[in-house]
Design an enzyme around this catalytic site. Structure first.
Site, short mmCIF file in Angstrom:
data_model
loop_
_atom_site.label_atom_id
_atom_site.label_comp_id
_atom_site.label_asym_id
_atom_site.label_seq_id
_atom_site.Cartn_x
_atom_site.Cartn_y
_atom_site.Cartn_z
N ASN A 1 0.82 -1.21 0.00
CA ASN A 1 0.00 0.00 0.00
C ASN A 1 0.85 1.26 0.00
OD1 ASN A 1 -2.57 -1.24 0.08
ND2 ASN A 1 -2.33 -1.63 2.27
N HIS A 2 0.30 2.33 -0.52
CA HIS A 2 0.90 3.65 -0.40
C HIS A 2 0.40 4.28 0.91
CE1 HIS A 2 2.43 4.05 -4.61
NE2 HIS A 2 1.52 3.11 -4.81
#
Length: 208
Positions: free
Chosen positions: A76-77
């Site tokens: 994930n960012h």
């Protein structure tokens, strides 16, 4: 998808063209399809992948059957920050310094686990941190966001249970038998038993 079956090796994985691996260990009799990207993962005995599979920070156990274009453990960012773009936490390619090593290392600890004898259909996405139980089936195109119970067939977006493969008693007995941990000698000895009706297989191999 197999077009020509190749002779696999016990001692080293058979890896297709244009596949890249990093920080990954492989078991025996493993086949990895072409154009895969596999990072920071473990791949268990007899597991195979199709083409264009992307696997990160994941532990795949034994006898897993994977179709093409599967994504397991995508990272994930940092969407809770002012900027999500990679340049602000790992910006070396953009000429920035100071990589956010704490964030990058934390992402590696979010492991995805795929149990033994799991069948994963074409185009499946299995999110980071999910555990898929032994003997499960993931239908083509599913997006798996929650743990999947052993011997359960799931599908859809997000993936939801469709049905159980077997009654609860059979599921419990198969977990006790744990044939995926048998020696190669036993697998060869009882090879044809895997074609028996499930009740006969369980009756024959359930520990007394």
């Amino acid at each position: 998808m197999h077009i020509d079956f190749v002779k696999l090796s016990k001692d080293k994985p058979t890896i297709g063209k244009s596949t890249q691996t990093k920080n990954t260990t492989f078991g025996e009799w493993v086949e990895i399809g072409s154009s895969n990207l596999i990072d920071n993962s473990t791949i268990g005995d007899y597991t195979y992948t199709g083409q264009y599979c992307f696997i990160q920070n994941s532990d795949l156990k034994k006898f897993i059957s994977m179709a093409a274009m599967i994504r397991i453990g995508p990272t994930n960012h940092p969407y809770d920050r002012a900027a999500q773009h990679i340049s602000f936490y790992n910006g070396g390619a953009y000429g920035f310094g100071h990589p956010d090593t704490a964030f990058l290392e934390h992402r590696k600890t979010i492991r995805t686990t795929i149990g033994n004898d799991v069948w994963i259909g074409h185009g499946v996405i299995i999110q980071a941190g999910v555990t898929v139980g032994n003997g499960a089936v993931i239908g083509s195109g599913a997006v798996v966001t929650k743990d999947v119970a052993p011997y359960t067939i799931v599908g859809g977006v997000p993936a939801k249970p469709i049905k159980d493969r077997f009654p609860d008693e059979i599921k419990t007995d198969l977990q006790k038998i744990a044939w995926w941990d048998w020696s190669r000698e036993d697998l060869e000895k009882y090879y044809l038993d895997f074609r028996l009706p499930i009740e006969e297989f369980v009756d024959k191999h359930l520990p007394q």
